[in-house]
Design an enzyme around this catalytic site. Structure first.
Site, PDB file in Angstrom:
ATOM      1  N   MET A  23     -89.252 -45.042  -6.016  1.00 36.68           N
ATOM      2  CA  MET A  23     -89.530 -43.628  -5.787  1.00 36.68           C
ATOM      3  C   MET A  23     -90.181 -43.497  -4.420  1.00 36.68           C
ATOM      4  SD  MET A  23     -90.834 -42.529  -9.603  1.00 36.68           S
ATOM      5  CE  MET A  23     -90.709 -40.780  -9.256  1.00 36.68           C
ATOM      6  N   GLN A  77     -83.975 -52.104  -1.710  1.00 38.34           N
ATOM      7  CA  GLN A  77     -82.965 -51.052  -1.815  1.00 38.34           C
ATOM      8  C   GLN A  77     -82.670 -50.419  -0.459  1.00 38.34           C
ATOM      9  OE1 GLN A  77     -83.314 -46.849  -3.625  1.00 38.34           O
ATOM     10  NE2 GLN A  77     -82.321 -48.003  -5.255  1.00 38.34           N
ATOM     11  N   CYS A 107     -79.791 -40.978  -5.067  1.00 38.06           N
ATOM     12  CA  CYS A 107     -80.884 -40.104  -4.654  1.00 38.06           C
ATOM     13  C   CYS A 107     -80.412 -38.646  -4.636  1.00 38.06           C
ATOM     14  CB  CYS A 107     -81.414 -40.495  -3.282  1.00 38.06           C
ATOM     15  SG  CYS A 107     -82.790 -39.437  -2.733  1.00 38.06           S
ATOM     16  N   GLY A 207     -83.532 -42.750 -16.731  1.00 36.27           N
ATOM     17  CA  GLY A 207     -83.515 -41.313 -16.940  1.00 36.27           C
ATOM     18  C   GLY A 207     -84.253 -40.866 -18.177  1.00 36.27           C
ATOM     19  N   ARG A 231     -90.869 -41.989 -13.569  1.00 35.05           N
ATOM     20  CA  ARG A 231     -91.899 -40.977 -13.825  1.00 35.05           C
ATOM     21  C   ARG A 231     -92.740 -41.304 -15.047  1.00 35.05           C
ATOM     22  NH1 ARG A 231     -88.632 -35.788 -14.423  1.00 35.05           N
ATOM     23  NH2 ARG A 231     -87.197 -37.268 -15.384  1.00 35.05           N
TER      24      ARG A 231
END
Length: 323
Positions: A23, A77, A107, A207, A231
């Site tokens: 992130m 990445q 993204c 997800g 998250r």
């Protein structure tokens, strides 16, 4: 043992592989260090290296590879669409202590996809194939991909799966939303499962996995080899260990409000930059606290109050009352 061998060893275990999602401006070196103190992931993905003809490897992101404090494999990445530049950067990254090079195809930030990078590449499958072939030839460690289902439809993943197999991708992470969905409801775990059954390599599901029960349900439904958490792990750093405890049939640790408040205090210190104004420090942690909504009863009230804070004391008071 090399990082690639370490990753192979982790993949050989019966337990699901747990990865910390990349992130941008969140999962940096300091955050890796904090996560490791709470049990941490099995593998860590860097923030993405921006790749274009004039790019150089970002030094702050390289620091995560050079000073990796977790004792676990790191995956570097990249994001971009220029094949020679991607090949050049992939070769440079392999001079560092990495288990794999990862290509970002997911993204959803408009500033990224409008440049036909990240999730924007999902509108150009032929270009993706060219990138996959060039990177497979250039990468001698593992070559991995993180993707969404498609840009504005869920059919693109059906075209990608045979390309991932054709070009020998070693591991694929699938976020079960389209780029246009951003982070809204409607994760298609069923489509992750279909892709998993048609891929010869391990797959990680990504997800909306926010608890050990979510993790168990997604793993069972999709048949994936592991999970990527973003998250959910930011608001609950115990999540990786909770999943492991659940898999082992042990009692799952349940943090108290005091535990969560201590974590926020540690997170504040983690994101604090030297010689920075308090207001700037407070604003910096808000990026992390924006993910805390599902952890509090009055999410809307918490987020509204938190975003108006200008001092550390005020921020901690909002958290204390909300938790």
């Amino acid at each position: 043992m090399t990082p690639t061998e370490h990753l192979d060893q982790l993949l050989a275990r019966p337990e699901p592989l747990l990865a910390l999602a990349p992130m941008q401006d969140v999962t940096d070196l300091a955050f890796w260090r904090l996560m490791a103190r709470y049990g941490g992931a099995d593998v860590y993905y860097t923030e993405y290296f921006r790749v274009h003809p004039d790019s150089h490897l970002d030094k702050p992101i390289l620091a995560s590879l050079i000073h990796n404090p977790t004792g676990k494999p790191a995956i570097a990445q990249m994001i971009g669409n220029d094949i020679p530049s991607l090949v050049r950067s992939a070769k440079e990254l392999q001079h560092y202590n990495i288990a794999a090079v990862d290509l970002n195809l997911g993204c959803p930030a408009p500033i990224v996809y409008k440049k036909c990078a990240g999730g924007g590449l999902l509108r150009d499958v032929p270009r993706i194939e060219g990138i996959l072939g060039a990177l497979r030839a250039a990468v001698s460690v593992k070559f991995t991909v993180k993707t969404r289902l498609g840009f504005d439809d869920t059919e693109t993943i059906d075209a990608l799966v045979p390309l991932f197999a054709k070009h020998g991708v070693d591991l694929v992470t699938i976020h079960g939303r389209t780029v246009m969905q951003m982070y809204r409801d409607g994760v298609r775990y069923d489509l992750i499962g279909t892709a998993t059954s048609n891929l010869p390599c391990p797959v990680l599901a990504n997800g909306n996995i926010g608890s050990h029960l979510d993790a168990a349900a997604v793993t069972q439904q999709t048949g994936v080899r592991g999970l990527m958490l973003g998250r959910g792990a930011i608001r609950n750093p115990w999540l990786f260990e909770q999943i492991r405890q659940h898999v082992r049939g042990e009692a799952v640790f349940q943090p108290t409000a005091a535990d969560l408040l201590t974590y926020v205090a540690e997170l504040y210190e983690t994101v604090t930059m030297p010689n920075t104004r308090e207001l700037d420090q407070v604003n910096r942690i808000k990026k992390h606290l924006n993910f805390f909504g599902p952890a509090v009863a009055d999410a809307e009230g918490f987020l509204s109050e938190m975003r108006r804070c200008t001092t550390r004391a005020g921020l901690m008071d909002v958290c204390r009352r909300s938790f």
